[in-house]
Design a protein around this motif. Structure first.
Motif, PDB file in Angstrom:
ATOM      1  N   VAL A  10      -9.435  40.311 145.851  1.00 37.99           N
ATOM      2  CA  VAL A  10     -10.502  38.821 145.739  1.00 37.99           C
ATOM      3  C   VAL A  10     -12.058  39.686 145.696  1.00 37.99           C
ATOM      4  O   VAL A  10     -12.770  38.996 144.837  1.00 37.99           O
ATOM      5  CB  VAL A  10     -10.519  38.271 147.318  1.00 37.99           C
ATOM      6  N   ALA A  13     -12.221  40.670 142.002  1.00 37.00           N
ATOM      7  CA  ALA A  13     -12.471  39.502 141.095  1.00 37.00           C
ATOM      8  C   ALA A  13     -13.980  38.873 141.105  1.00 37.00           C
ATOM      9  O   ALA A  13     -14.255  38.509 140.101  1.00 37.00           O
ATOM     10  CB  ALA A  13     -11.436  38.541 141.647  1.00 37.00           C
ATOM     11  N   HIS A  14     -14.247  38.708 142.349  1.00 37.28           N
ATOM     12  CA  HIS A  14     -15.520  37.899 142.528  1.00 37.28           C
ATOM     13  C   HIS A  14     -16.736  38.706 141.800  1.00 37.28           C
ATOM     14  O   HIS A  14     -17.713  38.244 141.651  1.00 37.28           O
ATOM     15  CB  HIS A  14     -15.849  37.397 144.134  1.00 37.28           C
ATOM     16  N   ARG A  43      -2.762  29.573 137.184  1.00 37.68           N
ATOM     17  CA  ARG A  43      -2.356  29.766 138.386  1.00 37.68           C
ATOM     18  C   ARG A  43      -3.282  30.409 139.326  1.00 37.68           C
ATOM     19  O   ARG A  43      -3.196  29.927 140.554  1.00 37.68           O
ATOM     20  CB  ARG A  43      -1.033  30.718 138.326  1.00 37.68           C
ATOM     21  N   TYR A  44      -4.165  31.181 139.059  1.00 34.63           N
ATOM     22  CA  TYR A  44      -5.018  31.540 140.089  1.00 34.63           C
ATOM     23  C   TYR A  44      -6.511  30.800 139.827  1.00 34.63           C
ATOM     24  O   TYR A  44      -7.322  31.175 140.405  1.00 34.63           O
ATOM     25  CB  TYR A  44      -5.408  33.061 139.649  1.00 34.63           C
ATOM     26  N   GLY A  45      -6.564  29.903 138.972  1.00 30.35           N
ATOM     27  CA  GLY A  45      -7.573  28.907 138.941  1.00 30.35           C
ATOM     28  C   GLY A  45      -8.848  29.742 138.150  1.00 30.35           C
ATOM     29  O   GLY A  45      -9.899  29.298 138.823  1.00 30.35           O
ATOM     30  N   LEU A  46      -8.585  30.806 137.485  1.00 32.62           N
ATOM     31  CA  LEU A  46      -9.763  31.428 137.107  1.00 32.62           C
ATOM     32  C   LEU A  46     -10.715  30.422 136.113  1.00 32.62           C
ATOM     33  O   LEU A  46     -11.787  30.678 136.084  1.00 32.62           O
ATOM     34  CB  LEU A  46      -9.292  32.714 136.252  1.00 32.62           C
ATOM     35  N   GLN A  48     -11.583  27.413 136.968  1.00 33.98           N
ATOM     36  CA  GLN A  48     -12.538  26.904 138.043  1.00 33.98           C
ATOM     37  C   GLN A  48     -13.573  27.666 138.484  1.00 33.98           C
ATOM     38  O   GLN A  48     -14.713  27.323 138.748  1.00 33.98           O
ATOM     39  CB  GLN A  48     -11.928  26.239 139.183  1.00 33.98           C
ATOM     40  N   LEU A  49     -13.144  29.058 138.361  1.00 32.24           N
ATOM     41  CA  LEU A  49     -14.210  30.264 139.028  1.00 32.24           C
ATOM     42  C   LEU A  49     -15.209  30.647 138.293  1.00 32.24           C
ATOM     43  O   LEU A  49     -16.425  31.076 138.237  1.00 32.24           O
ATOM     44  CB  LEU A  49     -13.385  31.187 139.593  1.00 32.24           C
TER      45      LEU A  49
END
Lengths: 372, 356
Positions: A10, A13-14, A43-46, A48-49
């Protein structure tokens, strides 16, 4: 699994998301080629991020989606014949041909089996010498070595009752086709990491130069994908045209030579029809004539099957990144994974299936009654 | 040389006629997912229609004239191989029906067992299965009080199929069902998911991998009794069997007309299950369990129920995995470890391994 968890970290990724945001000065359209990457993104909603300036469009890299209808009809014709064991990667069972799919063939008494490796199909052929065993050899450069190896394996073992129905596709010609389209919107590419594991990435250097697009070889875990996007954004923002490798733990520039040798020994480049896109020159592989006896199309005389596609969905436009699944009026209503209208909804790697499964924006009607 | 011709005109291009599989049963109709639900809706619910059936719970609740409430359920077992790590078709047949009854808050009491045996089956193997059923029935505290045996020709069944039916008693004041989940409820999962599905898949020997995983098949009625004693505010329970946790949560979201939010990093999954799923392209959320349950409980009681579950051998790895929210869209959402949100849909049809 510990190794895998690191690529889902996490904090990492951030950190990458922040880095991408800091480098952006304008919107960019980036295509991920591979359906596996599309699924990871959803699946990981990338999506959205990521900063809203990054638009990810989904490429034609789902092998099930691009297998042409006539090949599926040929598969159905072969699989329905008595005395045939038809073997396939699992995803292909759900793809509808003209009015039927492999599930229907199985339900009507055909012997259709899912295998995990084409070498298993050769094994089935050895165990059933009185049957004809056919493997549906589809896929990109990733499946080509194993598919080719099964032919070599059958030949060296003298397995006469094994054959392959081939629909092999190659990524670089599809990128040419997308980039030369007048509708092209793609400004940078995430190249498919597993295709490049086999083939290397030298093939992409002339494409990057010719169309002036950066291409970054990218893996499949969230951190891999974000790193691929970060490198692409850096190149785009610096107006640099290059091919870079963000999947160095598996990919080298020249790729896996033994795997390429197996491909080249068994297959030769040919023009290939892609479902939803059409004929693309030099974009496929077919069996070389010395392995012609393993060609199921000739063994079963199905070469004449030429069905017409019916005009209900926009999978072709989605496969080229021109449209998104939400743009289709049938999405989630007339077209669902259990009743797919188009190949992009059928495969677990298809873009429509990824949107349907993971995306929280469309309201999908649910009216099932439950009984267990 | 690469030609650079433009793409063909794509206006209206590519789709074949959809296949609805309405004329013939295919394997996907037995997946426990959407295709199963649609078949049940299309074929059974109309002709058999009645209030108990319409609720669509694991067991039906009927109210005989003397005032006591009974939970009734039936379950057929066609698992292959007949024996797998951690269990066998006999244990599965007892636990399946015991659990369906227990999920209504009922105490299972009596089972019936129907056997369809294939000509040629070894009697010693049948006896082994029966012995396993006896042990499972003792573990659950139920009696198998009636049965039936039929034999079919060789090749017409996979060794044996077993159907069990059962009845249980519901104490006054217990109102539990998939339709009763309320906004604010916490959702507790009794332990790691996917063990049964992956253990059976590995036991078939078709996947070329070995695992030390064992099926979780177990009777959950004692755990349920402990849960009910810990809180009078249990609203719904269900065992996530075919279709997995994702499908079970979707069923309850629809029955209760509520939204469910779960948190990815709270859902226990054993590393061996994760690894097998990664390899095969499965999502553990859709893999079958035979000894797990989810509990929907009013938030103030959640920690107490969790503690009681963890004290039981059937729930020692229980976790609170999410909650019910009030939005009426009847969807299951997952907050990912990365902080994004995605839909968790019902299983579609037969689970298929991905291509690469």
């Amino acid at each position: 699994m510990k190794h895998l968890n690191e690529y889902r970290d996490v904090e990492l990724a951030h950190g990458l998301l922040r880095d991408i945001g800091r480098k952006l000065t304008q919107p960019w359209v980036i295509m991920e080629i591979c359906g596996g990457q599309t699924h990871a993104i959803m699946r990981y909603g990338l999506d959205q991020l990521l900063p809203s300036e990054i638009e990810l469009v989904h490429g034609p890299g789902c092998p099930v989606c691009v297998t042409p209808l006539e090949l599926i009809d040929k598969a159905l014709a072969i699989a329905s014949q008595p005395g045939v064991i038809f073997t396939s990667y699992g995803d292909m069972l759900r793809v509808p041909g003209s009015g039927r799919d492999l599930f229907s063939i199985r339900a009507s008494g055909g012997d259709v089996r899912v295998v995990y490796s084409p070498l298993d199909a050769v094994q089935i052929a050895r165990q059933n010498p009185d049957k004809q065993v056919v493997f549906f050899a589809i896929g990109f450069e990733t499946t080509a070595p194993a598919n080719a190896m099964s032919v070599l394996n059958a030949q060296s073992l003298g397995v006469e009752n094994y054959s392959v129905l081939v629909s092999q596709v190659r990524v670089p010609p599809a990128m040419h086709a997308i980039l030369s389209s007048p509708n092209n919107r793609v400004q940078g590419f995430l190249a498919a990491g597993h295709v490049c594991t086999v083939m290397g990435y030298w093939e992409y250097e002339p494409i990057a130069a010719q169309y002036k697009v950066p291409i970054v070889v990218t893996g499949f875990e969230p951190v891999d994908i974000l790193q691929g996007i970060y490198k692409t954004v850096l190149l785009l923002e610096q107006n640099q045209i290059a091919v870079e490798n963000a999947y160095t733990r598996l990919v080298t520039r020249s790729g896996n030579s033994p795997a390429q040798n197996v491909i080249n020994k068994v297959f030769e480049v040919c023009d290939q029809k892609w479902r939803g896109i059409g004929q693309i020159p030099d974009s496929g592989w077919r069996l070389r004539s010395e392995y012609g006896k393993f060609d199921a199309e000739y063994r079963f005389s199905v070469g004449q099957i030429q069905p017409d596609e019916s005009p209900d969905c926009i999978a072709g436009l989605i496969l080229q990144g021109i449209k998104k699944p939400h743009d289709c009026p049938m999405f989630g209503t007339g077209c669902k994974p259990e009743h797919p209208l188009g190949a992009t909804m059928v495969s677990s790697e298809g873009a429509c299936a990824a949107y349907y499964r993971y995306s929280s924006s469309p309201l999908i009607p649910t009216s099932q009654v439950i009984l267990d | 040389m690469m030609a650079e011709q433009p793409l063909p005109d794509l206006e209206g291009s590519v789709c074949p006629v959809p296949l609805k599989h309405v004329e013939q049963v295919v394997m996907g109709h037995g997946s426990g997912g959407n295709m199963t639900h649609e078949l049940v809706k299309r074929a059974f619910l109309g002709p058999f229609d009645n209030p108990a059936l319409r609720l669509g719970n694991d067991a039906a609740i009927v109210d005989p004239e003397n005032g006591a409430q009974l939970a009734i359920s039936t379950d057929s077992h066609v698992v292959w191989p007949l024996f797998f790590p951690g269990g066998d078709i006999g244990r599965l047949a007892v636990c399946g029906t015991v659990n369906d009854i227990a999920m209504m808050g009922a105490e299972p009491r009596y089972l019936t067992a129907g056997f369809i045996l294939e000509e040629g089956l070894e009697i010693s193997l049948l006896e082994k299965v029966i012995r396993s059923m006896q042990l499972a029935a003792e573990e659950a505290g139920v009696h198998i009080v009636a049965g039936d045996t039929k034999v079919v020709q060789r090749g017409k069944a996979d060794g044996m199929y077993i159907n069990t039916s059962g009845v249980g008693l519901i104490e006054a004041g217990v109102h539990i069902g998939g339709q009763h989940a309320l906004p604010g409820d916490k959702i507790i999962l009794s332990g790691p998911i996917g063990d049964h599905g992956i253990a059976v898949l590995a036991a078939r020997g078709e996947l070329g991998f070995d695992t030390t995983l064992v099926s979780d098949v177990a009777p959950l009625n004692r755990l349920v009794r402990a849960i009910l004693q810990a809180s009078p505010n249990i609203h719904a329970m269900r065992d996530p069997t075919r279709g997995g946790l994702a499908t079970t949560l979707n069923e309850i979201a629809r029955q209760s007309n509520a939204n469910i939010t779960i948190y990815e990093n709270t859902i226990p999954v054993r590393p061996a299950v994760s690894a097998a799923c990664e390899m095969l392209g499965f999502d553990p959320l859709y893999v079958a369990n035979e000894g797990k349950l989810v509990v929907f409980v009013a938030a103030p009681d959640a920690e107490r129920v969790l503690a009681v579950m963890r004290a039981s051998e059937y729930g020692s790895l229980a976790e609170i995995i999410g909650e019910v929210t009030s939005s009426p869209s009847s969807r299951v959402l997952m907050r990912t470890a990365l902080g994004s949100t995605r839909v968790v849909d019902t299983l579609t049809g037969e689970m298929l391994p991905r291509i690469c």
